[in-house]
Design an enzyme around this catalytic site. Sequence first.
Site, PDB file in Angstrom:
ATOM      1  N   ARG A  31      45.095 -29.475 -43.746  1.00 56.45           N
ATOM      2  CA  ARG A  31      44.752 -28.324 -42.907  1.00 56.45           C
ATOM      3  C   ARG A  31      44.438 -27.118 -43.781  1.00 56.45           C
ATOM      4  O   ARG A  31      45.258 -26.703 -44.602  1.00 56.45           O
ATOM      5  CB  ARG A  31      45.904 -27.985 -41.957  1.00 56.45           C
ATOM      6  CG  ARG A  31      46.159 -29.076 -40.929  1.00 56.45           C
ATOM      7  CD  ARG A  31      47.236 -28.692 -39.933  1.00 56.45           C
ATOM      8  NE  ARG A  31      47.536 -29.814 -39.048  1.00 56.45           N
ATOM      9  CZ  ARG A  31      48.490 -29.803 -38.127  1.00 56.45           C
ATOM     10  NH1 ARG A  31      49.243 -28.732 -37.977  1.00 56.45           N
ATOM     11  NH2 ARG A  31      48.688 -30.857 -37.371  1.00 56.45           N
ATOM     12  N   ARG A  47      54.311 -24.041 -44.527  1.00 53.26           N
ATOM     13  CA  ARG A  47      52.902 -24.140 -44.106  1.00 53.26           C
ATOM     14  C   ARG A  47      52.053 -24.473 -45.329  1.00 53.26           C
ATOM     15  O   ARG A  47      51.699 -23.587 -46.107  1.00 53.26           O
ATOM     16  CB  ARG A  47      52.434 -22.836 -43.449  1.00 53.26           C
ATOM     17  CG  ARG A  47      51.145 -22.969 -42.649  1.00 53.26           C
ATOM     18  CD  ARG A  47      50.758 -21.657 -42.016  1.00 53.26           C
ATOM     19  NE  ARG A  47      51.704 -21.200 -41.028  1.00 53.26           N
ATOM     20  CZ  ARG A  47      51.743 -21.607 -39.753  1.00 53.26           C
ATOM     21  NH1 ARG A  47      50.872 -22.505 -39.335  1.00 53.26           N
ATOM     22  NH2 ARG A  47      52.640 -21.134 -38.916  1.00 53.26           N
ATOM     23  N   GLU A  62      59.505 -24.355 -36.148  1.00 52.06           N
ATOM     24  CA  GLU A  62      58.911 -25.506 -35.458  1.00 52.06           C
ATOM     25  C   GLU A  62      58.800 -26.712 -36.393  1.00 52.06           C
ATOM     26  O   GLU A  62      58.305 -26.600 -37.513  1.00 52.06           O
ATOM     27  CB  GLU A  62      57.515 -25.128 -34.954  1.00 52.06           C
ATOM     28  CG  GLU A  62      56.781 -26.276 -34.267  1.00 52.06           C
ATOM     29  CD  GLU A  62      55.273 -26.116 -34.322  1.00 52.06           C
ATOM     30  OE1 GLU A  62      54.588 -27.135 -34.503  1.00 52.06           O
ATOM     31  OE2 GLU A  62      54.797 -24.975 -34.203  1.00 52.06           O
ATOM     32  N   SER A  80      55.891 -30.964 -32.065  1.00 46.64           N
ATOM     33  CA  SER A  80      55.170 -30.474 -30.882  1.00 46.64           C
ATOM     34  C   SER A  80      54.804 -31.648 -29.992  1.00 46.64           C
ATOM     35  O   SER A  80      54.151 -32.591 -30.439  1.00 46.64           O
ATOM     36  CB  SER A  80      53.889 -29.735 -31.292  1.00 46.64           C
ATOM     37  OG  SER A  80      54.187 -28.481 -31.863  1.00 46.64           O
ATOM     38  N   ARG A 131      57.796 -30.382 -44.243  1.00 40.12           N
ATOM     39  CA  ARG A 131      58.482 -29.337 -43.482  1.00 40.12           C
ATOM     40  C   ARG A 131      59.898 -29.745 -43.092  1.00 40.12           C
ATOM     41  O   ARG A 131      60.824 -28.917 -43.124  1.00 40.12           O
ATOM     42  CB  ARG A 131      57.679 -28.945 -42.236  1.00 40.12           C
ATOM     43  CG  ARG A 131      58.279 -27.724 -41.553  1.00 40.12           C
ATOM     44  CD  ARG A 131      57.485 -27.270 -40.343  1.00 40.12           C
ATOM     45  NE  ARG A 131      56.208 -26.657 -40.718  1.00 40.12           N
ATOM     46  CZ  ARG A 131      55.417 -26.022 -39.856  1.00 40.12           C
ATOM     47  NH1 ARG A 131      55.771 -25.932 -38.582  1.00 40.12           N
ATOM     48  NH2 ARG A 131      54.282 -25.507 -40.263  1.00 40.12           N
TER      49      ARG A 131
END
Length: 426
Positions: free
Chosen positions: A257, A272, A346, A349, A387
């Site tokens: 990403r 991130r 987070e 999801s 993460r």
Amino acid sequence: MLDIAYIREHPEEVKRGAAKKRFQADIDGLLEVDRQRRETQRRVEDLRAEKNRRSKEIPGLAAEERQAAVAAMRQVDKELKEMEPELARLEKEFEALMLQVPNVPADDVPDGVDDKDNLEVKRWGEPRKFDFEPLDHVALGEKLDIIDFARGSRVGGSRSYFLKNEGALLETALLRWAMDHLVKKGFVPMNVPMLVKPEAMVGGGFLPGGEDSVYTVDTGQDLIGTAEVSLVAYHAGEILDQAELPKHYAGFSACFRREAGAAGKDTRGLYRVHQFYKIEQVIICRNDVEESRRQHDFLLSNSEELVQALGLPYRVVYVCGGDLGRPQVRKHDIETWMPGRDGYGETHSCSTIHEFQARRSMIRYRDKEGKVRYGHTLNNTALASPRILIPILENYQQADGSVVIPEALRPYMGGLEVIRPKEARS
């Protein structure tokens, strides 16, 4: 995408849905282009039918009639040559506008602008109270000699890293452990293509609109940001049988990403990054709202079981309209306690998409009555690394700088129970 018939019948509902999600979508413009497109399509079809009829009639006409008929057919041809490019233009404009229309969020999705407005619906476990000054995962990674950010940045640029020693083994252990958990639940394990054609990204709803997060290579292909892209595309263009549903897939992939739009946000450490690994759950089920809700709860429970087995405190939030993406009808995030942030971050999801992706990807099934229908799709993170390493390292740290390995992972770590600082190993 949405069904154009639904948009025609419920334009105000679609507008409210777009506004709730904070998306710009020209619904009135779309409907006007749709009207022109349909009118032009009808005229083109009429002209083609007339041309076909005349071409059959002409050979049987008398000489004196044939000349007039040929002239009339030439006029039809001329009008067709004018109308067909216009129809192609309208079709292209219609398609572009349709791809901009977001899915309509469920009625009970909370109102809100961003993740600060998400609604907490559940909390599990209590954040640990330390009797020493805890370190964050960046300091722990250096102390344990398991993460190297300096060399990662030198080799790969900003937000790059090396996992090494027990850090590399811990990541591998986590991914295999999560996959084994899903296989026991009946999921089909999949190692998926990480380089895909643009139509796979469009089918998943990641393009257009997500260009600032996507790495595109010079072949025109895209690097995926989640195995969801490939798993949704797996049945693109197919008609399944209802008896085959639901399909449960667990896809493993590296993920990439750019996150150009997230510059300056959560860029410290592993939270991130541009490259990571993930096991993604994807379900294709019947076109039924209640069935989708059951599958959504199933996906969410699978991820909660994994976080609980790791002994990590977490909360579940119901994502507000402004924090939903273009495809989602509803979404729950799992946010895991990260002492270094002094808050929840987070890690998972869980999304319900209904037929939005299925329409884009032409994923259909034949129901018991023989009618062909679009399926519903859902997805949820099973586990994403690095993460997930953040809460593990930070919650399981000890006063001497060592980190205890969660019991569930020890069989995957050769029985290792503790990662010790590098100076304690010599």
